[in-house]
Scaffold this active site. Structure first.
Site, PDB file in Angstrom:
ATOM      1  N   GLU A   1      -3.058   2.369   4.072  1.00  0.00           N
ATOM      2  CA  GLU A   1      -3.461   1.388   3.072  1.00  0.00           C
ATOM      3  C   GLU A   1      -3.125  -0.021   3.561  1.00  0.00           C
ATOM      4  O   GLU A   1      -2.073  -0.255   4.140  1.00  0.00           O
ATOM      5  CB  GLU A   1      -2.744   1.672   1.751  1.00  0.00           C
ATOM      6  CG  GLU A   1      -2.910   0.610   0.693  1.00  0.00           C
ATOM      7  CD  GLU A   1      -4.321   0.529   0.127  1.00  0.00           C
ATOM      8  OE1 GLU A   1      -4.478  -0.064  -0.942  1.00  0.00           O
ATOM      9  OE2 GLU A   1      -5.256   1.073   0.743  1.00  0.00           O
TER      10      GLU A   1
ATOM     11  N   ASP B   1      -3.689   6.855   1.684  1.00  0.00           N
ATOM     12  CA  ASP B   1      -2.795   5.699   1.773  1.00  0.00           C
ATOM     13  C   ASP B   1      -1.750   5.841   2.872  1.00  0.00           C
ATOM     14  O   ASP B   1      -1.395   4.862   3.527  1.00  0.00           O
ATOM     15  CB  ASP B   1      -2.088   5.476   0.434  1.00  0.00           C
ATOM     16  CG  ASP B   1      -3.060   5.109  -0.675  1.00  0.00           C
ATOM     17  OD1 ASP B   1      -3.901   4.225  -0.438  1.00  0.00           O
ATOM     18  OD2 ASP B   1      -2.987   5.710  -1.762  1.00  0.00           O
TER      19      ASP B   1
END
Length: 252
Positions: free
Chosen positions: A80, A108
């Site tokens: 992310e 992420d």
């Protein structure tokens, strides 16, 4: 809200959030609630990974700032915050190296200890509702889901919370503090309710019209109340390394 975000979050996080929004044609100065949400999500991802390492035996250990050890490997790979091209490059590299199944959507984080991708969620609603939405979107048991709320609740795949209780408590405390500071400034209701946010935006635009000639430079001084919000969990070396890692692709 924009002023609050710039005072509340680490400058690197603010910069990454701005670039992420601009990549999708969104303006942080207009969509301020989304700006705040992205910064919050980024910070949780960083806090999730920070201080967690894997030693030479493959065991997960926690090393606080000020205890450097070059032989240790970061337990989590942060995906992310990167631009989409670089993020997919990292994901493909991980899949080729570890043999794990490639996810359909960008996750992420990647956990090198458990050998799985992680999807982090931060919600202003009920955690179980947001968890189901994430699970329905991802539709893969290979990606681990971990949801946090601003009220201290959390939910994870098979109740496997990955991190130790103290690390998760840091994240929950930070989220709760952000909520309190937003509420004290009258920002929380519009942050939670999209309808209230639209109403507030119209109100702000009307207030700006007669003040077009006023200076718009924002003060970067941090008030005493906001000093407690400064994310001190990132040591300088880690911050510099993350910044170089995330931004080097922009210079090419």
């Amino acid at each position: 809200m924009e002023d609050f975000v710039r005072q509340c979050f680490n400058p690197m996080i603010v910069e990454l959030a701005e670039k992420a929004m601009k990549e999708y044609g969104e303006d942080p100065k207009i969509e301020t609630n989304k700006f705040a949400a992205i910064c919050t999500h980024l910070e949780v991802c960083f806090m999730y990974s920070d201080f967690h390492f894997i030693d030479e035996r493959g065991e997960s250990i926690i090393v606080e700032s000020g205890d450097p050890n070059a032989l240790l490997k970061h337990r989590f790979e942060i995906i992310e915050g990167r631009d989409r091209t670089m993020a997919w490059t990292v994901v493909n590299s991980i899949c080729n190296t570890t043999g794990v199944e490639k996810p359909k959507f960008l996750p992420d984080l990647y956990d090198y200890k458990e050998n799985r991708f992680i999807e982090i969620g931060v919600t202003r609603r009920e955690v179980h509702i947001y968890y189901l939405e994430k699970a329905n979107k991802i539709k893969s048991e290979k990606t681990h889901i971990h949801i946090f709320s601003f009220t201290g609740e959390e939910m994870a795949t098979k109740s496997d919370y990955t991190l130790d209780e103290e690390s998760r408590a840091r994240i929950k405390t930070r989220l709760f503090t952000i909520r309190q500071e937003m509420a004290s400034r009258g920002l929380w209701d519009s942050f939670v309710s999209p309808k209230e946010a639209k109403r507030q935006l119209k109100k702000d635009l009307k207030l700006q019209e007669p003040c077009a000639g006023l200076p718009t430079k924002v003060s970067h001084r941090t008030s005493p109340a906001l000093k407690t919000l400064e994310p001190m969990w990132m040591d300088s070396n880690r911050t510099a390394a993350l910044r170089a890692s995330f931004l080097k692709c922009q210079k090419r």
